[in-house]
Design an enzyme around this catalytic site. Structure first.
Site, PDB file in Angstrom:
ATOM      1  N   LYS A 124       0.889  -1.089   0.072  1.00 54.54           N
ATOM      2  CA  LYS A 124      -0.113  -0.006  -0.016  1.00 54.54           C
ATOM      3  C   LYS A 124       0.911   1.289  -0.074  1.00 54.54           C
ATOM      4  CE  LYS A 124      -1.528   2.855   2.869  1.00 54.54           C
ATOM      5  NZ  LYS A 124      -1.477   4.298   2.037  1.00 54.54           N
ATOM      6  N   GLU A 127       9.821   1.488  10.758  1.00 54.33           N
ATOM      7  CA  GLU A 127      10.632   2.520  10.681  1.00 54.33           C
ATOM      8  C   GLU A 127      10.036   3.801  10.803  1.00 54.33           C
ATOM      9  OE1 GLU A 127      12.557   5.508   9.787  1.00 54.33           O
ATOM     10  OE2 GLU A 127      12.338   4.706   7.570  1.00 54.33           O
ATOM     11  N   CYS A 133      13.072  11.374   7.569  1.00 57.66           N
ATOM     12  CA  CYS A 133      12.825  11.214   8.877  1.00 57.66           C
ATOM     13  C   CYS A 133      14.352  11.412   9.468  1.00 57.66           C
ATOM     14  CB  CYS A 133      12.210   9.517   9.209  1.00 57.66           C
ATOM     15  SG  CYS A 133      13.271   8.347   8.236  1.00 57.66           S
ATOM     16  N   GLU A 160       8.815  16.230  15.535  1.00 62.65           N
ATOM     17  CA  GLU A 160       8.919  16.049  13.932  1.00 62.65           C
ATOM     18  C   GLU A 160       8.268  17.043  13.204  1.00 62.65           C
ATOM     19  OE1 GLU A 160      10.418  12.385  11.388  1.00 62.65           O
ATOM     20  OE2 GLU A 160       8.229  12.368  12.008  1.00 62.65           O
TER      21      GLU A 160
END
Length: 488
Positions: free
Chosen positions: A187, A262, A296, A396
């Protein structure tokens, strides 16, 4: 299969001029229309609809899983060398169509075309070849005293990938999984789904049997959840935000399947007192703002000795002048739009929060850059005198926002670097022995010392809420294998 044949697989969408056929899923080796409505794929540079894909449903997921389940035993029965040969041909196919892939990624998520060609496509080619090399050197069986230890494919793998590196994150999961003898249902992000469909066609052309690799387009709450909780899916490999990773873990827990995550990061780049400041600043800013900061592993916290902060900030202000914001299709552009209007608003809110919380604005600021009234553009921004406990230093942001944090000594630098919920990666610049001593104290999955060359064989993954498991190299292959001991 020629490009004309690929495009004839379904009716072209009449309202959107695009080279991509409307049937969006790829199930059992062919394009499938699916039963859901259409999702617009928006070009973030001008907010135009670049293409449309079908929104997947639970029924589409079921069909893809059944195809993967049927195909997996035959694929697992092939030799590891045969699978490696197929993946090598796939790498060649990616390289051959690199310009088309790069243009597609720029179209769907706004990465500057030069970056798309070099990194967004260049890295997947290198990653695939590195995975092939790992598989060819891997010990699939091992004798330990009177036991034969056998490594076998786990079965059907569900892969869920993000929008920021749509092809690289796909390759990092799918290629090792298939090299290990698994079948895959992918996906991709609904924000940047087009390159995944192209990859599916190239995988079939390279010799991946029908059903071994499948794509179901759609959203996380529908397709991602259906895939995560599906009883016939043996493993989920997910890359995305920490918040979404928690949801995937919960959905997968009912069947106790393996879950590899992750997740987010808030990387610290520690500049030591003896570092070459010109080199450290240039490299640090490049890693902070690469892909518009939508990575990231971006070095978004620059930790500097308090006595050197003013000097570092002056150098950052000068270095920032080299970053041209512009049309991502222009080869001179270094920072394009963010991937979506939603992301633009999110990053702009963080910039405003930084100002409200008292950080010193060095360059950039809230609002759109001058001349960019349309598109998901933000001003590349640098803050200094940032409190390490503040929101912009802890959360973040996922945009071109660098925060400069002063520190007192080594212990203070390590405490600040380790002082978030994340533990994905970090960087240290300075004398190599000093930098190595600092690196050993950091609670992260990988540390870059003095801009070392990227190693595609080294394991990649995080500590703490940056996830679990490892990707890349031998460790990435092992993620998709079961271990059996046969004792005689």
């Amino acid at each position: 299969m020629s490009r004309d044949e690929r495009c004839s697989l379904g009716d072209m969408n009449e309202s959107v001029k695009t080279p991509f056929p409307t049937p969006s899923h790829w199930i059992d080796g062919r394009a499938v229309r699916g039963s859901g409505p259409l999702i617009d794929v928006v070009n973030p540079a001008d907010e135009s609809v670049a293409a449309q894909v079908h929104e997947g449903t639970e029924e589409d997921v079921n069909a893809a899983v059944e195809a993967a389940l049927a195909a997996q035993p035959g694929w697992a029965a092939t030799s590891p060398q045969h699978r490696a040969d197929v993946m090598r041909r796939l790498a060649e196919g990616l390289q051959a169509r690199s310009e088309e892939l790069a243009a597609t990624i720029t179209l769907e998520m706004g990465a500057p075309i030069a970056f798309s060609l070099q990194v967004q496509v260049g890295f997947p080619v290198a990653s695939t070849l590195a995975a092939v090399a790992s598989a060819e050197q891997f010990e699939w069986t091992e004798v330990i005293e009177n036991s034969l230890v056998v490594r076998e494919p786990i079965g059907v793998v569900g892969a869920i990938t993000p929008w920021n590196f749509p092809l690289q994150q796909l390759v990092t999961k799918v290629v090792p999984a298939m090299l290990a003898g698994n079948s895959v249902v992918l996906k991709p992000s609904e924000t940047s789904p087009l390159s995944a469909r192209m990859f599916a066609e190239m995988a079939t052309e390279a010799g991946v049997p029908n059903g071994v690799f499948n794509v179901v387009q759609g959203t996380g709450p529908v397709v991602g959840e259906a895939l995560s909780r599906h009883p016939k899916v043996d493993m989920i490999s997910f890359t995305g935000s920490t918040r979404a990773g928690r949801s995937v873990s919960v959905a997968a827990s009912g069947t106790v399947k393996r879950v590899a995550l992750e997740l987010g990061g808030k990387a610290a780049h520690i500049i030591l007192p003896e570092a070459d400041l010109d080199s450290a600043v240039t490299r640090g800013l490049a890693f902070a703002w690469a892909n518009g900061g939508q990575a990231c592993g971006a070095y978004v916290r620059m930790l500097v000795p308090a006595s050197l902060q003013e000097t570092v900030v002056d150098k950052l202000r000068t270095a920032a002048e080299e970053y041209v914001v512009g049309d991502p299709a222009d080869e001179a552009t270094r920072i394009g739009p963010l991937a979506s209007e939603t992301q633009r608003r999110r990053v702009d809110d963080y910039i405003r929060r930084g100002i409200a919380d008292g950080a010193t604005l060095v360059v950039g600021g809230p609002g759109r850059p001058e001349g960019f009234e349309t598109g998901a553009y933000v001003k590349p921004t640098i803050f200094s005198d940032v409190d390490p406990e503040s929101v912009i230093a802890q959360e973040e942001i996922f945009g071109p926002v660098l925060v400069v944090i002063p520190y007192a000594d080594d212990d203070d630098a390590v405490a600040i670097a380790n002082g978030t919920i994340y533990g994905l990666n970090a960087a240290v610049t300075g004398d190599e022995d000093h930098a190595l001593a600092i690196a050993r104290r950091l609670r992260v999955g990988q540390v870059d010392i003095n801009g070392a060359q990227h190693n595609f064989q080294a394991p990649f993954g995080g500590y703490k809420q940056s996830g679990n498991g490892r990707e890349m190299g031998r460790a990435g292959l092992e993620e998709f294998l079961e271990t059996k001991a046969i004792t005689r």
